[in-house]
Structures are given as structure tokens and as C-alpha cells.
Design a protein around this motif. Structure first.
Motif, PDB file in Angstrom:
ATOM      1  N   PRO A 161       0.795  -1.144   0.149  1.00 25.54           N
ATOM      2  CA  PRO A 161       0.065   0.056  -0.048  1.00 25.54           C
ATOM      3  C   PRO A 161       0.826   1.242  -0.012  1.00 25.54           C
ATOM      4  O   PRO A 161       0.447   2.237  -0.567  1.00 25.54           O
ATOM      5  CB  PRO A 161      -0.769  -0.129   1.209  1.00 25.54           C
ATOM      6  CG  PRO A 161      -0.943  -1.593   1.555  1.00 25.54           C
ATOM      7  CD  PRO A 161       0.406  -2.143   1.066  1.00 25.54           C
ATOM      8  N   ALA A 162       1.957   1.327   0.838  1.00 21.68           N
ATOM      9  CA  ALA A 162       2.781   2.534   0.706  1.00 21.68           C
ATOM     10  C   ALA A 162       3.491   2.897  -0.389  1.00 21.68           C
ATOM     11  O   ALA A 162       3.484   3.999  -0.810  1.00 21.68           O
ATOM     12  CB  ALA A 162       3.941   2.142   1.855  1.00 21.68           C
ATOM     13  N   THR A 219      -2.157   4.364   5.347  1.00 23.50           N
ATOM     14  CA  THR A 219      -2.528   3.148   4.695  1.00 23.50           C
ATOM     15  C   THR A 219      -3.228   2.074   5.734  1.00 23.50           C
ATOM     16  O   THR A 219      -3.727   1.104   5.185  1.00 23.50           O
ATOM     17  CB  THR A 219      -0.732   2.492   4.707  1.00 23.50           C
ATOM     18  OG1 THR A 219      -0.085   2.517   5.946  1.00 23.50           O
ATOM     19  CG2 THR A 219      -0.150   3.069   3.438  1.00 23.50           C
ATOM     20  N   ARG A 220      -3.066   2.584   6.641  1.00 22.54           N
ATOM     21  CA  ARG A 220      -4.001   1.836   7.901  1.00 22.54           C
ATOM     22  C   ARG A 220      -5.627   2.191   7.360  1.00 22.54           C
ATOM     23  O   ARG A 220      -6.421   1.138   7.464  1.00 22.54           O
ATOM     24  CB  ARG A 220      -3.796   2.364   9.432  1.00 22.54           C
ATOM     25  CG  ARG A 220      -2.656   1.697   9.877  1.00 22.54           C
ATOM     26  CD  ARG A 220      -2.486   2.087  11.296  1.00 22.54           C
ATOM     27  NE  ARG A 220      -2.502   3.520  11.844  1.00 22.54           N
ATOM     28  CZ  ARG A 220      -1.377   4.291  11.730  1.00 22.54           C
ATOM     29  NH1 ARG A 220      -0.174   3.457  11.740  1.00 22.54           N
ATOM     30  NH2 ARG A 220      -1.097   5.217  12.259  1.00 22.54           N
ATOM     31  N   ARG A 221      -5.819   3.269   7.020  1.00 21.94           N
ATOM     32  CA  ARG A 221      -7.032   3.634   6.412  1.00 21.94           C
ATOM     33  C   ARG A 221      -7.492   2.685   5.305  1.00 21.94           C
ATOM     34  O   ARG A 221      -8.526   1.928   5.096  1.00 21.94           O
ATOM     35  CB  ARG A 221      -7.455   5.134   5.926  1.00 21.94           C
ATOM     36  CG  ARG A 221      -7.437   5.946   7.064  1.00 21.94           C
ATOM     37  CD  ARG A 221      -7.518   7.420   6.650  1.00 21.94           C
ATOM     38  NE  ARG A 221      -7.872   8.282   7.739  1.00 21.94           N
ATOM     39  CZ  ARG A 221      -8.083   9.538   7.604  1.00 21.94           C
ATOM     40  NH1 ARG A 221      -8.087  10.148   6.297  1.00 21.94           N
ATOM     41  NH2 ARG A 221      -8.001  10.571   8.854  1.00 21.94           N
ATOM     42  N   TYR A 222      -6.576   2.397   4.532  1.00 22.96           N
ATOM     43  CA  TYR A 222      -6.496   1.527   3.294  1.00 22.96           C
ATOM     44  C   TYR A 222      -6.823   0.188   3.745  1.00 22.96           C
ATOM     45  O   TYR A 222      -7.601  -0.435   2.891  1.00 22.96           O
ATOM     46  CB  TYR A 222      -5.339   1.683   2.228  1.00 22.96           C
ATOM     47  CG  TYR A 222      -5.314   0.618   1.293  1.00 22.96           C
ATOM     48  CD1 TYR A 222      -6.113   0.779  -0.057  1.00 22.96           C
ATOM     49  CD2 TYR A 222      -4.523  -0.576   1.500  1.00 22.96           C
ATOM     50  CE1 TYR A 222      -5.904  -0.076  -0.959  1.00 22.96           C
ATOM     51  CE2 TYR A 222      -4.767  -1.621   0.300  1.00 22.96           C
ATOM     52  CZ  TYR A 222      -5.303  -1.348  -0.695  1.00 22.96           C
ATOM     53  OH  TYR A 222      -5.504  -2.361  -1.770  1.00 22.96           O
ATOM     54  N   ASP A 223      -6.044  -0.096   4.651  1.00 24.12           N
ATOM     55  CA  ASP A 223      -6.142  -1.717   5.220  1.00 24.12           C
ATOM     56  C   ASP A 223      -7.711  -1.772   5.809  1.00 24.12           C
ATOM     57  O   ASP A 223      -8.177  -2.784   5.660  1.00 24.12           O
ATOM     58  CB  ASP A 223      -5.260  -2.010   6.292  1.00 24.12           C
ATOM     59  CG  ASP A 223      -3.728  -1.874   6.082  1.00 24.12           C
ATOM     60  OD1 ASP A 223      -3.791  -2.175   4.649  1.00 24.12           O
ATOM     61  OD2 ASP A 223      -2.828  -1.731   6.864  1.00 24.12           O
ATOM     62  N   VAL A 250      -4.288   5.523   1.543  1.00 25.79           N
ATOM     63  CA  VAL A 250      -2.985   5.385   0.609  1.00 25.79           C
ATOM     64  C   VAL A 250      -3.073   3.637   0.266  1.00 25.79           C
ATOM     65  O   VAL A 250      -2.925   3.111   1.468  1.00 25.79           O
ATOM     66  CB  VAL A 250      -1.529   5.756   1.100  1.00 25.79           C
ATOM     67  CG1 VAL A 250      -0.408   5.417   0.169  1.00 25.79           C
ATOM     68  CG2 VAL A 250      -1.683   7.337   1.353  1.00 25.79           C
ATOM     69  N   GLY A 251      -3.033   3.292  -0.772  1.00 29.78           N
ATOM     70  CA  GLY A 251      -3.077   2.061  -1.199  1.00 29.78           C
ATOM     71  C   GLY A 251      -3.497   1.816  -2.540  1.00 29.78           C
ATOM     72  O   GLY A 251      -3.960   2.715  -3.364  1.00 29.78           O
TER      73      GLY A 251
END
Length: 435
Positions: free
Chosen positions: A29-30, A68-72, A112-113
Motif C-alpha cells: 500500500p505504501a 495506509t491503515r485507512r486503506y487496510d 493510501v493503497g
């Protein structure tokens, strides 16, 4: 190297990569994001690069990790949705709604991802949902057809009951049919309304006819109650009668009227029957006791009549009709003087008396037959004709012998032999009538 220097180095490197293409499938994702020196975080998509937020005064890795945590979280939500669609945990319509909701969350998400990948995965669910909708439509069509067939069967059965006279079983069956009807899915409005109208009309017709039938039965039972109360009163009024013969006939007539009256209301009918039967039983019990007492008194008469019969039977067969007639008249006079006998003895005693009478009558008839002048004359005439015929046949035989015609002579003698047998019987008859 101090922290600011390191951050400046990273920012410089990421700034250099700002114009690089979107990473391929499988990239972390990063790799889909970058951070400007002022802490602004960008995400790369097929539509281009866009800002997702700003995290100032933190290392670039931390700024990227925040998004990226939001993407996860979004990726987890997509994965859960995929799993629920594949297992059928959601209906196609509910799943489509969830896809729309998640797509809205992904499209333009501050994360982000691989957002394009998530959108592609959501798009990939559309064929599955279309397939599931087709299956559901087929299942609904099948269930609808089965429900229609079941309801048509219920309607046919209801209409049959409505035209019949099963007043007890029909009520329970209509109740069961209605419960089953409610458990079935609705059809299209026109078909469902038409079938329900037929079913409801049949149930209404049955209910009205049943009520009318029970009302009529109620009137009939009430009429029967009035009749049977009167019959019970008549039976009770006769219970003390000692006029055995006529009263027995009256009770038979009352019983016939009782059966013709039909049933009264259930509880009342049983009560009236007990009254009627008690009166009848009381009369017949008294009658039986009286008859038994009479039979004991009449037993002596029966013994005397048996002695008379034995005395007369000892003089059978009757050889002298006149003496036999005198014997029978004397028997009748002595018989009548003895009076009644027990009921069980009446038939056998009278049977023996008739046998004696028949013997006397037979002797008189036999004597009349033997002394009848007309019968004697007919017997003599028959014998004379037979003798003449025999003489004629004998003459024919002799003439045939003289001509040498053996066959005709034999035929004439054979016929003469037959006539002689008849003549013998005729002569016996003449002798009987002459005696």
C-alpha cells in the motif's frame, strides 16, 4: 545526521518519484503514496495523483502509515464483502447495496493503497451478483409456480367441500387449508386475488350452507323432542296396564312412531329414551310375570290334553270313517272343556290335534272315493274299452298268422300285452270302487 536532515532526505527522494507510474499488482500500500516536504500525503491512482491529507512534522513513514491503515480498513471491508457474496450470506439486492456503499467509501477515500484494485474487486462482484439474481429469480419463479399450483388445489378442494355435505370434517379441513394458504408466498396480484376470491367464496358458501343445515336440523330435532315427549307420556300411562295383548300392540305402534320421529337434541333425546324404555320395560316385565304365573296354572290342562291326544292316537289309522268322526267330535268336546295351556305348549298340542283330524278326513275321503257311483261307472267303462281293444288286437294277430305275416302278428301281440297291463290296473280300480 539529525532528524530534520533524514526527513529532508526522504522527502527529496519521494519528490523525485512524484511523476513515477502507479505500482503494479502485488505492490504494498505504501508504494501507492508519497509525502511532500510540508507533510502533505498523496495517493497514486489510474486517474492521477491526488492529495489525501497532511501530517506535518512527522517522519514520512509515519505519515504514509497513517493513511495506509485507512486503506487496510477499506481492503478488509472489501474482503468481507467478497466473502459474504461468495457464500450467499447476503441477498443479491443487499449485496449490491453494500457494494455501492463500499464503492463510495473507496472512491475518493483519504487513504493510501491500491484504491483502483479495490474498485476493480468491487466491479468483479457484479457478474456474481447477476448470476445470483438469476438463480433467485428462478427460485422465486419455481416457488411461485408451486404456490400457484398449491393454491389452485386448495381452491378446487374448497369448492368441492362447498358443494358437499360434510358438515363436520369440512370445518377442520377449511381451517387447515387456510393455515396452509397463509404459509404460501403471494403470487402476482391479479392471480393471487382471483384464487383468493374463489377460495373465500367457497368457504363462505360452505359456512352459510352449514349454518342453514344446522338450523334446519335444530328445527327437526325440536319437533322430534315434542313428539317424543308425548310418546314417553303415552308409554308411561300404559305401564300399569294388565290388558296384555292390546297393550303389547300399542307399545309396538309407539316404538314405530318413536323411530319415525327422528333424533331430538342430544342430551334431551337420551333422557326421553330412558323414560320411554323404562315404561315399556316395566309393562313387559309385569306381562312376563303374569304369563309365567298363568303358564304354571295351565300346565295341568296341557297334561290332560296330552293324555286325550295319546288316547285318540292309539286308535289310528282310522278304518271306519263314521267311528273315526265320532271319536274326533268326542275329542274336541273334551279338549275344549279343559281350557287353556301354556304358551309353549300351544303349537305342539294343536299340531297333534290337526294330525288326528287329517287322519279322519282322509278316511272319509277314501271311502267316498271308493263308493262314488260316477267314478265306478268311469272305471268300468275304461275296463270295457280296454277289453274290446285287446280282443281286436288278438284277432289281428291271428289274421296275420294265417297270412304268414310274422311281423304284424308280433306287433299286434305286443300292443295287446300293453293293453292287458292297463286293463289290470283298471280292474283294480273297479274293485276298489265296488268295495
Amino acid at each position: 545526521m539529525n532528524t530534520n536532515a533524514r526527513l529532508s532526505g526522504r522527502i527529496g527522494r519521494m519528490t523525485e518519484a512524484a511523476g513515477s507510474p502507479v505500482p503494479g499488482a502485488g505492490a504494498g500500500p505504501a508504494s501507492f503514496g508519497r509525502v511532500d516536504p510540508d507533510g502533505t500525503v498523496f495517493v497514486r491512482t489510474a486517474a492521477g495523483e491526488r492529495s489525501v491529507g497532511q501530517v506535518p512534522e512527522v517522519p514520512a513513514e509515519e505519515a504514509i502509515a497513517f493513511f495506509t491503515r485507512r486503506y487496510d480498513s477499506l481492503e478488509l471491508e472489501v474482503s468481507l464483502l467478497e466473502r459474504r457474496v461468495s457464500t450467499g450470506a447476503l441477498s443479491p439486492d443487499d449485496a449490491a447495496g453494500s457494494v455501492k456503499t463500499v464503492r463510495t467509501a473507496v472512491d475518493g477515500a483519504h487513504a493510501v493503497g491500491d484504491l483502483d484494485g479495490l474498485l476493480a474487486r468491487l466491479d468483479a462482484l457484479a457478474p456474481k451478483l447477476a448470476e445470483q439474481r438469476a438463480v433467485k429469480r428462478a427460485e422465486r419463479a419455481k416457488a411461485s409456480e408451486e404456490a400457484r399450483a398449491a393454491k389452485e388445489t386448495f381452491v378446487a378442494e374448497a369448492e368441492k367441500f362447498a358443494a358437499g355435505n360434510d358438515w363436520r370434517g369440512g370445518v377442520n379441513r377449511f381451517r387447515a387449508l387456510l393455515d396452509q394458504w397463509k404459509a404460501l408466498p403471494r403470487l402476482d396480484r391479479a392471480t393471487d386475488d382471483e384464487l383468493w376470491h374463489r377460495f373465500s367464496s367457497a368457504r363462505t358458501t360452505y359456512t352459510r350452507r352449514r349454518k342453514a343445515q344446522f338450523a334446519q336440523q335444530g328445527e327437526q330435532r325440536e319437533s322430534a323432542r315434542v313428539v317424543k315427549e308425548k310418546l314417553a307420556e303415552e308409554a308411561e300411562a300404559l305401564a300399569g296396564s294388565t290388558d296384555w295383548g292390546p297393550t303389547t300392540g300399542t307399545y309396538r305402534e309407539l316404538m314405530t312412531r318413536w323411530k319415525q320421529a327422528g333424533p331430538a337434541p342430544r342430551g334431551i333425546d337420551e333422557t326421553l329414551w330412558r323414560r320411554f324404555r323404562a315404561a315399556q320395560d316395566g309393562f313387559f316385565a309385569a306381562k312376563t310375570a303374569a304369563m309365567n304365573e298363568q303358564d304354571a296354572e295351565f300346565a295341568v290342562n296341557a297334561e290332560a290334553k296330552e293324555a286325550l291326544l295319546s288316547e285318540a292316537e292309539a286308535q289310528l289309522p282310522v278304518t271306519d270313517p263314521a267311528a273315526g268322526r265320532a271319536l274326533y267330535r268326542d275329542l274336541l268336546e273334551r279338549w275344549s272343556a279343559l281350557g287353556k295351556v301354556p304358551r309353549d305348549s300351544i303349537r305342539p298340542l294343536e299340531s297333534r290335534l290337526r294330525a288326528i283330524e287329517e287322519a279322519v278326513n282322509h278316511a272319509e275321503e277314501d271311502k267316498w272315493r271308493r263308493t262314488n257311483p260316477e267314478a265306478l261307472a268311469r272305471a268300468q267303462e275304461t275296463a270295457a274299452k280296454l277289453e274290446a281293444q285287446i280282443a281286436q288286437l288278438d284277432a289281428q294277430a291271428e289274421a296275420a298268422d294265417a297270412r304268414g305275416d310274422v311281423r304284424r302278428a308280433g306287433e299286434a301281440r305286443s300292443s295287446a300285452a300293453t293293453y292287458r297291463e292297463w286293463l289290470e290296473q283298471a280292474q283294480k280300480a273297479v274293485a276298489d270302487y265296488s268295495g
